[in-house]
Design a protein around this motif. Structure first.
Motif, mmCIF file in Angstrom:
data_model
loop_
_atom_site.group_PDB
_atom_site.id
_atom_site.type_symbol
_atom_site.label_atom_id
_atom_site.label_comp_id
_atom_site.label_asym_id
_atom_site.label_seq_id
_atom_site.Cartn_x
_atom_site.Cartn_y
_atom_site.Cartn_z
ATOM 1 N N GLY A 43 0.709 -0.895 0.446
ATOM 2 C CA GLY A 43 -0.240 0.251 0.225
ATOM 3 C C GLY A 43 0.497 1.653 0.303
ATOM 4 N N ARG A 44 0.355 2.120 0.687
ATOM 5 C CA ARG A 44 1.069 3.718 0.665
ATOM 6 C C ARG A 44 2.174 3.662 2.252
ATOM 7 N N ARG A 45 2.333 2.836 2.983
ATOM 8 C CA ARG A 45 2.695 2.961 3.530
ATOM 9 C C ARG A 45 3.794 2.811 4.103
ATOM 10 N N GLY A 46 5.170 2.967 4.654
ATOM 11 C CA GLY A 46 5.908 2.994 5.218
ATOM 12 C C GLY A 46 5.918 1.547 5.521
ATOM 13 N N LEU A 47 7.468 0.646 4.885
ATOM 14 C CA LEU A 47 7.986 -0.688 5.738
ATOM 15 C C LEU A 47 9.575 -0.355 6.175
ATOM 16 N N THR A 65 15.207 -8.253 -2.915
ATOM 17 C CA THR A 65 14.546 -7.831 -3.943
ATOM 18 C C THR A 65 13.341 -6.333 -3.697
ATOM 19 N N THR A 66 13.443 -6.032 -2.500
ATOM 20 C CA THR A 66 13.735 -4.618 -2.587
ATOM 21 C C THR A 66 14.479 -3.941 -2.578
ATOM 22 N N GLY A 67 15.769 -4.086 -3.266
ATOM 23 C CA GLY A 67 17.030 -3.556 -3.484
ATOM 24 C C GLY A 67 16.887 -3.227 -5.000
ATOM 25 N N GLY A 68 16.406 -4.627 -6.018
ATOM 26 C CA GLY A 68 16.139 -4.119 -7.207
ATOM 27 C C GLY A 68 15.366 -3.433 -7.662
ATOM 28 N N TRP A 74 11.502 1.647 -7.696
ATOM 29 C CA TRP A 74 10.139 1.307 -7.728
ATOM 30 C C TRP A 74 9.668 1.549 -5.971
ATOM 31 N N VAL A 75 10.672 1.687 -4.918
ATOM 32 C CA VAL A 75 11.110 1.920 -3.930
ATOM 33 C C VAL A 75 11.712 2.650 -3.990
ATOM 34 N N GLU A 76 11.844 3.761 -2.596
ATOM 35 C CA GLU A 76 12.176 5.452 -2.186
ATOM 36 C C GLU A 76 12.980 4.750 -0.689
ATOM 37 N N LEU A 77 13.573 5.100 0.068
ATOM 38 C CA LEU A 77 13.938 5.460 1.827
ATOM 39 C C LEU A 77 13.783 6.907 2.035
ATOM 40 N N GLY A 78 12.525 6.973 2.239
ATOM 41 C CA GLY A 78 11.964 8.201 3.041
ATOM 42 C C GLY A 78 12.526 8.628 3.710
ATOM 43 N N ASP A 80 11.653 9.299 7.178
ATOM 44 C CA ASP A 80 11.314 8.529 8.150
ATOM 45 C C ASP A 80 12.444 7.629 8.057
ATOM 46 N N GLY A 81 12.757 7.325 7.083
ATOM 47 C CA GLY A 81 14.019 5.392 7.506
ATOM 48 C C GLY A 81 13.147 4.486 6.268
ATOM 49 N N LEU A 82 12.077 5.019 6.379
ATOM 50 C CA LEU A 82 11.486 3.764 6.095
ATOM 51 C C LEU A 82 12.075 3.376 4.715
ATOM 52 N N ARG A 83 11.130 2.473 3.435
ATOM 53 C CA ARG A 83 11.007 2.279 2.640
ATOM 54 C C ARG A 83 9.544 2.065 2.327
#
Length: 97
Positions: A43-47, A65-68, A74-78, A80-83
């Protein structure tokens, strides 16, 4: 310990487990379907890194896979330190038939 014999035994066990899974009739979803499930669940939440890795594992992907996905924007580090998922995977999900 005979490493070759242990390896052969592990391969035999793996084949047996694959046959057992197939016999249960639960077909594994394809990559596109598993990708859609990851996006929908994320969803739209950070992990955290651990949460993202666990999410990918749950859907049959390697935890790395997060790194890829990050390299593909497709993923960015916010801050807040979350993905966080970027707009790209959400757009992909919306365009999917």
């Amino acid at each position: 310990m005979d490493i070759a014999r242990v390896q052969a035994s592990l391969r035999l066990m793996a084949r047996g487990l694959e046959e057992l899974a197939a016999a249960l009739g639960d077909e594994e979803a394809g990559e596109a379907e598993r990708t859609a499930r990851v996006i929908a669940e994320w969803g739209r939440r950070g992990l955290t890194q651990q949460e993202a890795s666990a999410l990918f594992r749950r859907h049959g992907f390697a935890p790395q896979t997060t790194g890829g996905w990050a390299r593909s924007d497709w993923v960015e580090l916010g801050e807040d330190g979350l993905r966080h998922l970027t707009a790209k995977p959400h757009a992909w999900l919306e365009e999917r038939p």
